[in-house]
Design a protein around this motif. Structure first.
Motif, short mmCIF file in Angstrom:
data_model
loop_
_atom_site.label_atom_id
_atom_site.label_comp_id
_atom_site.label_asym_id
_atom_site.label_seq_id
_atom_site.Cartn_x
_atom_site.Cartn_y
_atom_site.Cartn_z
N LEU A 28 82.13 -29.26 12.68
CA LEU A 28 81.49 -28.08 13.07
C LEU A 28 82.30 -27.65 14.01
CD1 LEU A 28 79.58 -26.49 11.84
CD2 LEU A 28 77.83 -26.98 13.67
N LEU A 29 83.09 -27.26 14.91
CA LEU A 29 83.40 -26.35 15.53
C LEU A 29 85.05 -25.97 15.23
CD1 LEU A 29 84.08 -25.14 18.25
CD2 LEU A 29 84.27 -26.97 19.57
N ALA A 30 85.27 -27.20 14.64
CA ALA A 30 87.05 -26.67 14.22
C ALA A 30 87.24 -25.52 12.39
CB ALA A 30 87.97 -27.85 13.62
N LYS A 31 85.87 -26.25 12.05
CA LYS A 31 85.30 -24.84 10.52
C LYS A 31 85.23 -24.04 10.96
CE LYS A 31 83.47 -28.52 7.91
NZ LYS A 31 82.99 -28.68 6.17
N LEU A 32 84.59 -23.73 12.31
CA LEU A 32 83.84 -22.31 12.89
C LEU A 32 84.82 -21.41 13.26
CD1 LEU A 32 80.36 -22.90 14.74
CD2 LEU A 32 80.62 -22.25 12.40
N SER A 33 85.40 -22.29 13.85
CA SER A 33 87.21 -21.92 14.63
C SER A 33 87.84 -21.70 13.13
CB SER A 33 88.06 -22.65 14.94
OG SER A 33 87.63 -23.11 16.42
N ALA A 34 87.72 -22.03 12.33
CA ALA A 34 88.95 -21.38 11.92
C ALA A 34 88.54 -20.48 10.89
CB ALA A 34 88.87 -22.66 9.94
N SER A 35 87.51 -20.04 10.48
CA SER A 35 86.76 -18.46 10.58
C SER A 35 87.23 -17.33 11.07
CB SER A 35 85.23 -18.51 10.46
OG SER A 35 85.10 -19.67 9.35
N ALA A 36 87.82 -16.40 10.85
CA ALA A 36 88.43 -15.23 12.01
C ALA A 36 87.13 -14.48 12.36
CB ALA A 36 89.62 -14.98 10.84
N ALA A 37 87.63 -14.11 13.76
CA ALA A 37 87.16 -13.15 14.34
C ALA A 37 87.30 -11.85 13.47
CB ALA A 37 87.38 -13.40 15.76
N VAL A 38 86.31 -10.78 13.15
CA VAL A 38 86.07 -9.78 13.24
C VAL A 38 87.07 -8.92 13.51
CG1 VAL A 38 85.38 -7.97 12.04
CG2 VAL A 38 83.91 -9.84 11.74
N ASP A 39 87.99 -9.04 13.15
CA ASP A 39 89.70 -7.63 13.62
C ASP A 39 89.14 -6.97 13.83
OD1 ASP A 39 91.99 -6.67 14.72
OD2 ASP A 39 93.41 -7.41 13.64
N VAL A 141 88.21 -2.56 1.07
CA VAL A 141 87.39 -1.46 1.78
C VAL A 141 86.59 -2.69 3.06
CG1 VAL A 141 84.92 -0.20 2.44
CG2 VAL A 141 86.65 0.08 0.39
N MET A 142 86.25 -2.04 4.45
CA MET A 142 85.62 -3.03 5.61
C MET A 142 84.09 -1.79 5.46
SD MET A 142 86.76 -5.86 7.21
CE MET A 142 85.85 -5.82 8.60
N TRP A 143 83.26 -3.36 5.51
CA TRP A 143 81.86 -1.57 5.41
C TRP A 143 80.30 -2.87 6.15
CZ3 TRP A 143 77.19 -3.45 2.47
CH2 TRP A 143 76.01 -2.44 2.73
N GLN A 144 79.73 -1.95 7.12
CA GLN A 144 78.95 -2.67 7.97
C GLN A 144 77.33 -2.63 7.54
OE1 GLN A 144 79.06 -1.33 12.20
NE2 GLN A 144 78.55 -3.61 13.13
N HIS A 145 76.77 -3.98 7.40
CA HIS A 145 75.35 -3.70 7.55
C HIS A 145 74.51 -4.86 7.61
CE1 HIS A 145 72.06 -3.63 4.57
NE2 HIS A 145 72.44 -5.17 4.17
N GLU A 146 73.78 -3.91 8.71
CA GLU A 146 72.82 -4.50 9.36
C GLU A 146 73.46 -5.68 10.26
OE1 GLU A 146 70.39 -6.79 6.85
OE2 GLU A 146 69.01 -5.19 6.14
N GLY A 147 74.41 -4.73 11.34
CA GLY A 147 75.40 -5.39 12.41
C GLY A 147 76.32 -6.66 12.19
N TRP A 150 81.55 -6.11 6.12
CA TRP A 150 81.69 -7.40 4.51
C TRP A 150 83.29 -6.69 4.47
CZ3 TRP A 150 78.01 -10.70 2.10
CH2 TRP A 150 77.16 -10.69 3.32
N ILE A 151 83.88 -7.72 3.71
CA ILE A 151 85.06 -7.19 2.73
C ILE A 151 84.61 -7.15 1.68
CG2 ILE A 151 86.85 -7.96 1.63
CD1 ILE A 151 87.27 -10.38 4.56
N LEU A 152 84.93 -5.53 1.07
CA LEU A 152 84.37 -5.15 0.04
C LEU A 152 86.15 -5.26 -0.95
CD1 LEU A 152 81.67 -2.35 0.47
CD2 LEU A 152 81.57 -4.72 0.20
N ASP A 153 86.36 -5.67 -1.67
CA ASP A 153 87.78 -5.80 -2.63
C ASP A 153 87.70 -6.13 -4.12
OD1 ASP A 153 89.80 -6.30 -3.69
OD2 ASP A 153 90.52 -7.75 -2.84
N CYS A 154 86.74 -4.69 -4.54
CA CYS A 154 86.09 -4.75 -6.61
C CYS A 154 87.58 -4.67 -7.37
CB CYS A 154 85.82 -3.38 -6.56
SG CYS A 154 86.18 -2.27 -6.15
N THR A 155 88.96 -4.99 -6.77
CA THR A 155 90.03 -5.70 -7.11
C THR A 155 90.47 -6.50 -7.54
OG1 THR A 155 91.23 -3.68 -6.22
CG2 THR A 155 92.89 -5.44 -7.36
N MET A 156 89.39 -7.71 -6.82
CA MET A 156 89.98 -9.15 -6.77
C MET A 156 88.28 -9.70 -7.17
SD MET A 156 92.88 -9.05 -6.53
CE MET A 156 93.38 -10.75 -6.66
#
Length: 206
Positions: A28-39, A141-147, A150-156
């Motif tokens: 579980l820790l490895a999976k969480l580590s694989a998720s990137a912190a939001v840069d 687009v990067m968009w913040q909602h309730e803290g 979110w990645i908004l990529d309506c091309t893909m």
């Protein structure tokens, strides 16, 4: 003798159970580590793309709304995803009105159209790589909602993607733009002077 053997078996069961729990925790820790912190990058006074960002700055200067609802964003994502993809100008995003009327555009056109529709001054127009190491730039687009970002990529995609659920090698931002600010991100590698050279990196060509 029988009691000692039973005690030994029970001890082994407990040890096996502890190891299983430990293994599960590490997985579980490895999976969480694989998720990137939001840069979110660091503020900068200059990017290699500045000479092409006049349409972006114009749109952001007119953003005076409040944060839209997630339902509204979902609807915009579906609408933008329905626009036909066509790559025209490799550097300058099309005005949002043109993208809307033609219902056609590439990733930077759709991203700027989406920023205009959101009317949220905290949104960001992002230039980066959809896959780390890709030779082609991408825009979203990067968009913040309730803290949460979110990645908004309506091309893909036809729906938002939680930025903190994305792996380190996906949606790698290089530069981003918001109302009155520019940011440089850690995804930049190599010589930043050549990032926007016409021979190597059009503004979000695909």
């Amino acid at each position: 003798m029988h009691g000692a053997y039973e005690s030994y078996c029970n001890s082994n069961k407990h040890r096996t159970m502890k190891l299983s729990i430990l293994s599960l925790s590490l997985l579980l820790l490895a999976k969480l580590s694989a998720s990137a912190a939001v840069d979110l990058g660091s503020s900068t006074s200059h990017t290699p793309y500045d000479s092409y960002m006049a349409p972006v700055k114009q749109v952001f200067s007119s953003l005076h709304g409040s944060a839209p609802s997630m339902d509204r964003v979902d609807a915009l994502m579906r609408q933008g995803r329905g626009f036909r993809y066509a790559h025209t100008d490799p550097y300058n995003p099309a005005p949002p009105q043109q993208t809307a009327s033609r219902k056609v555009g590439d990733c930077k056109d759709k991203a700027l159209w989406l920023c205009d529709q959101l009317q949220d001054p905290s949104a960001r127009f992002v230039i980066g790589k959809m896959k780390r190491g890709s030779s082609i730039s991408h825009a979203w687009v990067m968009w913040q909602h309730e803290g949460r970002w979110w990645i908004l990529d309506c091309t893909m995609n036809a729906a938002p993607i939680a930025a903190d659920s994305v792996g380190n090698n996906d949606y790698v931002p290089l530069y981003s733009f918001s109302k009155g600010a520019e940011y440089r991100h850690s995804g930049i590698t190599g010589s930043v002077a050549s990032v926007a050279s016409k021979s190597k990196a059009p503004v979000a060509a695909n």
